[in-house]
Design an enzyme around this catalytic site. Structure first.
Site, short mmCIF file in Angstrom:
data_model
loop_
_atom_site.label_atom_id
_atom_site.label_comp_id
_atom_site.label_asym_id
_atom_site.label_seq_id
_atom_site.Cartn_x
_atom_site.Cartn_y
_atom_site.Cartn_z
N ALA A 32 28.23 38.92 82.83
CA ALA A 32 28.52 40.36 82.95
C ALA A 32 28.92 40.62 84.41
O ALA A 32 28.34 41.45 85.10
CB ALA A 32 27.34 41.22 82.51
N HIS A 37 29.16 39.89 92.17
CA HIS A 37 29.24 38.46 91.87
C HIS A 37 30.50 37.85 92.50
O HIS A 37 30.47 36.77 93.07
CB HIS A 37 29.34 38.23 90.35
CG HIS A 37 28.12 38.63 89.58
ND1 HIS A 37 28.14 39.64 88.65
CD2 HIS A 37 26.87 38.12 89.56
CE1 HIS A 37 26.94 39.75 88.09
NE2 HIS A 37 26.14 38.84 88.62
N GLN A 61 13.32 33.14 82.22
CA GLN A 61 13.00 34.05 83.32
C GLN A 61 12.81 35.50 82.87
O GLN A 61 12.54 36.37 83.68
CB GLN A 61 14.05 33.96 84.43
CG GLN A 61 15.37 34.62 84.12
CD GLN A 61 16.39 34.35 85.21
OE1 GLN A 61 16.85 33.24 85.39
NE2 GLN A 61 16.75 35.38 85.96
N LYS A 150 20.83 41.25 97.11
CA LYS A 150 20.36 42.21 96.12
C LYS A 150 19.01 41.76 95.52
O LYS A 150 18.13 42.56 95.25
CB LYS A 150 21.44 42.34 95.04
CG LYS A 150 21.01 42.84 93.70
CD LYS A 150 21.08 44.33 93.66
CE LYS A 150 20.78 44.97 92.34
NZ LYS A 150 20.25 44.20 91.29
N GLN A 154 14.05 36.83 95.25
CA GLN A 154 14.58 35.63 94.59
C GLN A 154 15.17 34.66 95.63
O GLN A 154 15.01 33.45 95.53
CB GLN A 154 15.65 36.02 93.58
CG GLN A 154 16.37 34.86 92.94
CD GLN A 154 17.22 35.30 91.77
OE1 GLN A 154 16.72 35.49 90.68
NE2 GLN A 154 18.50 35.48 91.99
N MET A 187 25.60 47.26 92.91
CA MET A 187 26.22 46.76 91.67
C MET A 187 25.25 45.84 90.97
O MET A 187 24.56 45.03 91.60
CB MET A 187 27.50 46.03 92.00
CG MET A 187 28.56 46.97 92.49
SD MET A 187 30.10 46.09 92.75
CE MET A 187 31.07 47.41 93.44
N SER A 188 25.19 45.97 89.65
CA SER A 188 24.27 45.15 88.86
C SER A 188 24.79 45.09 87.44
O SER A 188 25.33 46.08 86.92
CB SER A 188 22.88 45.79 88.88
OG SER A 188 22.08 45.25 87.84
N SER A 189 24.62 43.95 86.81
CA SER A 189 25.03 43.82 85.41
C SER A 189 24.31 44.85 84.55
O SER A 189 24.86 45.37 83.58
CB SER A 189 24.70 42.42 84.89
OG SER A 189 25.29 41.45 85.71
N ARG A 190 23.07 45.14 84.92
CA ARG A 190 22.28 46.08 84.11
C ARG A 190 22.80 47.52 84.21
O ARG A 190 22.46 48.35 83.38
CB ARG A 190 20.80 46.01 84.49
CG ARG A 190 20.12 44.72 84.03
CD ARG A 190 18.63 44.73 84.34
NE ARG A 190 17.96 43.53 83.86
CZ ARG A 190 17.86 42.38 84.54
NH1 ARG A 190 18.41 42.28 85.74
NH2 ARG A 190 17.22 41.35 84.02
P1 AMP Z 1 22.72 37.69 88.23
O1 AMP Z 1 23.91 37.47 87.37
O2 AMP Z 1 22.19 39.08 88.21
O3 AMP Z 1 21.67 36.63 88.05
O4 AMP Z 1 23.24 37.52 89.73
C1 AMP Z 1 23.88 36.34 90.15
C2 AMP Z 1 23.97 36.35 91.66
O5 AMP Z 1 24.73 37.48 92.08
C3 AMP Z 1 22.59 36.48 92.34
O6 AMP Z 1 22.54 35.63 93.46
C4 AMP Z 1 22.55 37.93 92.70
O7 AMP Z 1 21.71 38.21 93.80
C5 AMP Z 1 24.01 38.20 93.05
N1 AMP Z 1 24.30 39.62 92.97
C6 AMP Z 1 23.94 40.49 91.98
N2 AMP Z 1 24.32 41.74 92.28
C7 AMP Z 1 24.94 41.68 93.49
C8 AMP Z 1 25.55 42.65 94.35
N3 AMP Z 1 25.61 43.94 94.03
N4 AMP Z 1 26.08 42.22 95.52
C9 AMP Z 1 26.03 40.91 95.88
N5 AMP Z 1 25.46 39.95 95.11
C10 AMP Z 1 24.92 40.33 93.94
#
Ligand code: AMP
Length: 280
Positions: A32, A37, A61, A150, A154, A187-190
């Protein structure tokens, strides 16, 4: 971009690339994909000759089955975005590629970092994160691992994992700043699970972190945290924590001295969001 679904085939490919002098930079994700990303992909391309991204929604997780069930999946869009970003390799494994029959989950001795904040509110979450990252590193063997700030805690957990695995001298860990919407929302997938009015409400998270930053020297830390919590609750959030902590170990700060980070986790409906801001 080359797409691999099998761990063994990807490992062989990367091994060959490394023999040819290429250095892989690795961006693990759960898909997503958004611009945040892609900023990690961009950073990986700047410092490596081979950019590898993985998309794997790691079941181990998720401490909340609903969160796992509704985690957004946009694989075709993701592939297009990665291709447009110049990513070289996409690893898209099934659960059995990551956890094959006979896989024995290890326990990772993460110490106190696992017991606070996300660790306290999401029991087992960081063990699951370490399981998947351990497996992915085994398969990809990167020279550089790129993570987003973000997920501040982690990053600390994975830094600890690298030292537990004695890989900290082989793999460079790079932390990339959080990319935000114009509104400040991280920004976040959620975020795709928020409706328009919730998206508007969600901007309050970053606003509250910024208020803490502005007033760090002006008010007691307890007052700052409580005021933020109350305003978030008044605006419909269920708050897990608002914390001001030392960046080196996430110990709660009692004064404004030292390198501090403000962290927040709160839910709107059934969507749980996190954010953080370095304060000084
Ligand atoms: P995820 O798909 O949520 O597991 O995120 C994958 C990677 O993208 C992780 O290292 C997150 O910290 C990073 N990430 C998620 N959101 C952001 C963002 N808004 N800006 C920069 N990196 C991000």
């Amino acid at each position: 971009m080359v797409l691999f679904k099998e761990a063994a085939t990807l490992s062989r490919y990367i091994h060959l690339q490394k023999q040819n002098g290429k250095k892989p930079g690795f961006v693990p994700t759960m898909g997503a994909l958004h611009q945040g990303h892609l900023s990690l992909i961009k950073a990986a391309r700047e410092t490596n000759d081979l950019t590898v991204c993985s998309i794997f929604i790691n079941p181990t997780q998720f401490n909340n089955p609903e969160d796992f069930k509704y985690y957004p999946v946009t694989i075709e869009k993701d592939i297009e975005a990665l291709e447009n970003s110049g990513c070289d390799v996409l690893f898209l494994p099934s659960v059995t590629e990551i956890y094959p029959p006979g896989y024995k989950a290890k326990h990772y001795d993460l110490g106190q970092i696992e017991t606070v904040l996300e660790g306290a509110f999401r029991p087992g979450h960081f063990q699951g994160v370490c399981q998947v990252v351990d497996r992915l590193l085994e398969i990809v063997q990167p020279d550089e691992l790129l993570l987003g700030q973000k997920d501040f805690q982690q990053c600390m957990v994975i830094s600890k994992l690298l030292s537990l695995l004695h890989k900290d001298d082989q793999i460079k860990l790079s932390i990339i700043p959080t990319l935000r919407e114009k509104s400040g929302l991280a920004m976040s997938s959620r975020n795709t699970r928020l409706d328009e009015s919730q998206k508007q409400q969600a901007t309050l998270l970053f606003k509250e972190l910024s208020i803490i930053q502005t007033n760090l020297e002006k008010k007691e830390l307890e007052v700052l945290k409580n005021e933020a919590r109350v305003r978030l609750e008044e605006n419909g959030f269920v708050v897990d924590y608002v914390e001001i902590a030392h960046t080196e170990d996430l110990r709660a700060a009692v004064t404004s001295q030292g390198k501090l980070v403000a962290l927040v986790a709160a839910s709107l409906g059934n969507v749980r969001l996190i954010d953080n801001l370095l304060l000084n």
